[in-house]
Design a protein around this motif. Structure first.
Motif, PDB file in Angstrom:
ATOM      1  N   PRO A   8      46.143 -13.137  35.223  1.00 10.65           N
ATOM      2  CA  PRO A   8      45.218 -12.311  34.442  1.00 10.65           C
ATOM      3  C   PRO A   8      44.278 -13.172  33.595  1.00 10.65           C
ATOM      4  N   GLY A   9      43.083 -12.685  33.368  1.00 10.14           N
ATOM      5  CA  GLY A   9      42.146 -13.407  32.511  1.00 10.14           C
ATOM      6  C   GLY A   9      40.833 -12.671  32.428  1.00 10.14           C
ATOM      7  N   SER A  10      39.938 -13.215  31.621  1.00  9.51           N
ATOM      8  CA  SER A  10      38.615 -12.610  31.516  1.00  9.51           C
ATOM      9  C   SER A  10      37.717 -13.154  32.632  1.00  9.51           C
ATOM     10  N   PHE A  11      37.901 -14.440  32.931  1.00 12.85           N
ATOM     11  CA  PHE A  11      37.158 -15.085  34.016  1.00 12.85           C
ATOM     12  C   PHE A  11      35.660 -14.795  33.925  1.00 12.85           C
ATOM     13  N   ASP A  12      35.122 -14.988  32.732  1.00 16.76           N
ATOM     14  CA  ASP A  12      33.708 -14.672  32.481  1.00 16.76           C
ATOM     15  C   ASP A  12      32.968 -15.929  32.042  1.00 16.76           C
ATOM     16  N   PRO A  13      32.765 -16.889  32.955  1.00 15.33           N
ATOM     17  CA  PRO A  13      33.028 -16.863  34.388  1.00 15.33           C
ATOM     18  C   PRO A  13      34.332 -17.580  34.770  1.00 15.33           C
ATOM     19  N   PHE A  14      34.709 -17.438  36.058  1.00 15.93           N
ATOM     20  CA  PHE A  14      35.816 -18.153  36.689  1.00 15.93           C
ATOM     21  C   PHE A  14      35.356 -19.607  36.877  1.00 15.93           C
ATOM     22  N   THR A  15      36.099 -20.554  36.299  1.00 17.28           N
ATOM     23  CA  THR A  15      35.684 -21.970  36.326  1.00 17.28           C
ATOM     24  C   THR A  15      36.513 -22.759  37.348  1.00 17.28           C
ATOM     25  N   ILE A  16      36.169 -24.033  37.497  1.00 18.44           N
ATOM     26  CA  ILE A  16      36.971 -24.873  38.400  1.00 18.44           C
ATOM     27  C   ILE A  16      38.356 -25.138  37.796  1.00 18.44           C
ATOM     28  N   THR A 125      40.863 -30.018  31.363  1.00 19.07           N
ATOM     29  CA  THR A 125      41.379 -29.550  30.074  1.00 19.07           C
ATOM     30  C   THR A 125      40.276 -29.068  29.126  1.00 19.07           C
ATOM     31  N   MET A 126      39.106 -29.680  29.210  1.00 21.82           N
ATOM     32  CA  MET A 126      38.054 -29.333  28.237  1.00 21.82           C
ATOM     33  C   MET A 126      37.187 -28.161  28.685  1.00 21.82           C
ATOM     34  N   ILE A 127      37.450 -27.652  29.879  1.00 17.24           N
ATOM     35  CA  ILE A 127      36.577 -26.579  30.390  1.00 17.24           C
ATOM     36  C   ILE A 127      37.051 -25.223  29.879  1.00 17.24           C
ATOM     37  N   THR A 128      36.163 -24.528  29.189  1.00 15.67           N
ATOM     38  CA  THR A 128      36.474 -23.157  28.771  1.00 15.67           C
ATOM     39  C   THR A 128      35.303 -22.265  29.194  1.00 15.67           C
ATOM     40  N   SER A 129      35.618 -21.011  29.479  1.00 12.43           N
ATOM     41  CA  SER A 129      34.553 -20.073  29.867  1.00 12.43           C
ATOM     42  C   SER A 129      33.554 -19.913  28.721  1.00 12.43           C
ATOM     43  N   THR A 130      34.047 -19.980  27.491  1.00  8.56           N
ATOM     44  CA  THR A 130      33.163 -19.801  26.324  1.00  8.56           C
ATOM     45  C   THR A 130      32.100 -20.903  26.286  1.00  8.56           C
ATOM     46  N   ILE A 131      32.531 -22.157  26.473  1.00  6.98           N
ATOM     47  CA  ILE A 131      31.566 -23.269  26.437  1.00  6.98           C
ATOM     48  C   ILE A 131      30.597 -23.156  27.618  1.00  6.98           C
ATOM     49  N   HIS A 138      21.897 -21.224  26.903  1.00  9.32           N
ATOM     50  CA  HIS A 138      20.862 -22.096  26.345  1.00  9.32           C
ATOM     51  C   HIS A 138      20.105 -22.873  27.415  1.00  9.32           C
ATOM     52  N   GLY A 139      20.232 -22.420  28.665  1.00  8.81           N
ATOM     53  CA  GLY A 139      19.415 -22.995  29.734  1.00  8.81           C
ATOM     54  C   GLY A 139      19.929 -24.303  30.303  1.00  8.81           C
ATOM     55  N   GLY A 140      21.159 -24.688  29.961  1.00  9.88           N
ATOM     56  CA  GLY A 140      21.711 -25.948  30.484  1.00  9.88           C
ATOM     57  C   GLY A 140      22.299 -25.772  31.878  1.00  9.88           C
ATOM     58  N   ASP A 141      22.722 -26.885  32.454  1.00  8.15           N
ATOM     59  CA  ASP A 141      23.281 -26.873  33.810  1.00  8.15           C
ATOM     60  C   ASP A 141      24.804 -26.996  33.726  1.00  8.15           C
ATOM     61  N   ALA A 142      25.484 -25.904  34.038  1.00 13.16           N
ATOM     62  CA  ALA A 142      26.954 -25.893  33.945  1.00 13.16           C
ATOM     63  C   ALA A 142      27.589 -25.949  35.332  1.00 13.16           C
ATOM     64  N   SER A 143      26.783 -26.270  36.346  1.00 13.25           N
ATOM     65  CA  SER A 143      27.279 -26.133  37.725  1.00 13.25           C
ATOM     66  C   SER A 143      28.506 -27.004  38.012  1.00 13.25           C
ATOM     67  N   GLN A 144      28.609 -28.150  37.334  1.00 14.47           N
ATOM     68  CA  GLN A 144      29.759 -29.032  37.618  1.00 14.47           C
ATOM     69  C   GLN A 144      31.086 -28.422  37.160  1.00 14.47           C
ATOM     70  N   LEU A 146      31.758 -25.104  37.596  1.00 11.60           N
ATOM     71  CA  LEU A 146      31.900 -23.807  38.280  1.00 11.60           C
ATOM     72  C   LEU A 146      32.045 -23.986  39.789  1.00 11.60           C
ATOM     73  N   PRO A 147      32.795 -23.080  40.444  1.00 13.70           N
ATOM     74  CA  PRO A 147      32.802 -23.119  41.910  1.00 13.70           C
ATOM     75  C   PRO A 147      31.368 -22.993  42.429  1.00 13.70           C
ATOM     76  N   GLU A 148      31.097 -23.651  43.535  1.00 10.25           N
ATOM     77  CA  GLU A 148      29.719 -23.731  44.046  1.00 10.25           C
ATOM     78  C   GLU A 148      29.051 -22.369  44.242  1.00 10.25           C
ATOM     79  N   VAL A 149      29.868 -21.372  44.557  1.00 13.87           N
ATOM     80  CA  VAL A 149      29.320 -20.045  44.885  1.00 13.87           C
ATOM     81  C   VAL A 149      28.721 -19.314  43.676  1.00 13.87           C
ATOM     82  N   THR A 150      29.001 -19.797  42.479  1.00  6.29           N
ATOM     83  CA  THR A 150      28.547 -19.094  41.267  1.00  6.29           C
ATOM     84  C   THR A 150      27.037 -19.234  41.080  1.00  6.29           C
ATOM     85  N   ASP A 151      26.402 -18.114  40.725  1.00 14.13           N
ATOM     86  CA  ASP A 151      24.969 -18.153  40.424  1.00 14.13           C
ATOM     87  C   ASP A 151      24.787 -17.950  38.913  1.00 14.13           C
TER      88      ASP A 151
END
Ligand code: ADP
Length: 159
Positions: A8-16, A125-131, A138-144, A146-151
């Motif tokens: 269970p989780g919020s997964f907003d978004p689901f991260t790596i 360890t440092m990856i949180t959905s909030t960050i 703020h327009g940054g690149d968070a792709s690293q 997130l799973p590749e499929v995320t838009d």
């Protein structure tokens, strides 16, 4: 008995980080239901249908993985799904304290339910959905993170 776990989780978004926990837990269970806790009154960042779609795509429709949404108590949802395990990831001591209380309360409510914790791998360890949300907002690149499929732009679809 089929070993069914709810993640269970919020997964907003689901991260790596989430993805890694599920992948590592796969050999332990017959089925893992990734359950997005959903509160229709609470504002979400990414639309719920997108979150479901990205998780399904991340696992390429692996037959052992299901993705659902649920409202209400996790223990009630577990009963409904005939799941005896709750899967959670532990990043920090703060996570541990929070998770300890919830797991002990859950067990008190439904004795047959076991919470299973996997320690996060150091690189996640440092990856949180909030960050991740803050970076995207703020327009940054968070792709690293997130799973590749995320838009990341999909948050703009939210009303
Ligand atoms: P919640 O709001 O229930 O904490 P999250 O979507 O933030 O929902 O997290 C769901 C689960 O995934 C929690 O057990 C959390 O500890 C775990 N988790 C979150 N981020 C990571 C990460 N980077 N690595 C491993 N596990 C994580």
């Amino acid at each position: 008995m089929e070993r069914i776990a709810i993640f269970p989780g919020s997964f907003d978004p689901f991260t790596i980080g989430h993805e890694s926990i599920v992948t590592r837990a796969l050999p332990l269970f017959d089925k893992i239901i990734i359950a997005i806790g959903y509160n229709s009154e609470k504002r979400q960042f990414f639309p719920i249908d997108k979150r479901i779609q990205w998780i399904k795509e991340a696992f390429q429709n692996n037959p052992k993985i299901e993705v659902e949404t649920f409202e209400g108590l996790t223990v009630e949802y577990c009963k409904k799904k005939n799941a005896h395990f709750i899967l959670r990831g532990l990043r920090t001591a703060a996570d541990f304290e929070y998770e300890r209380a919830i797991a002990q309360i859950n067990k008190k409510m439904v004795y047959e339910l076991e919470s299973i914790f996997l320690l996060t791998t150091p690189e996640h360890t440092m990856i949180t959905s909030t960050i991740v949300r803050d970076i995207i907002r703020h327009g940054g690149d968070a792709s690293q993170f997130l799973p590749e499929v995320t838009d990341p732009d999909a948050y703009k679809l939210n009303p």
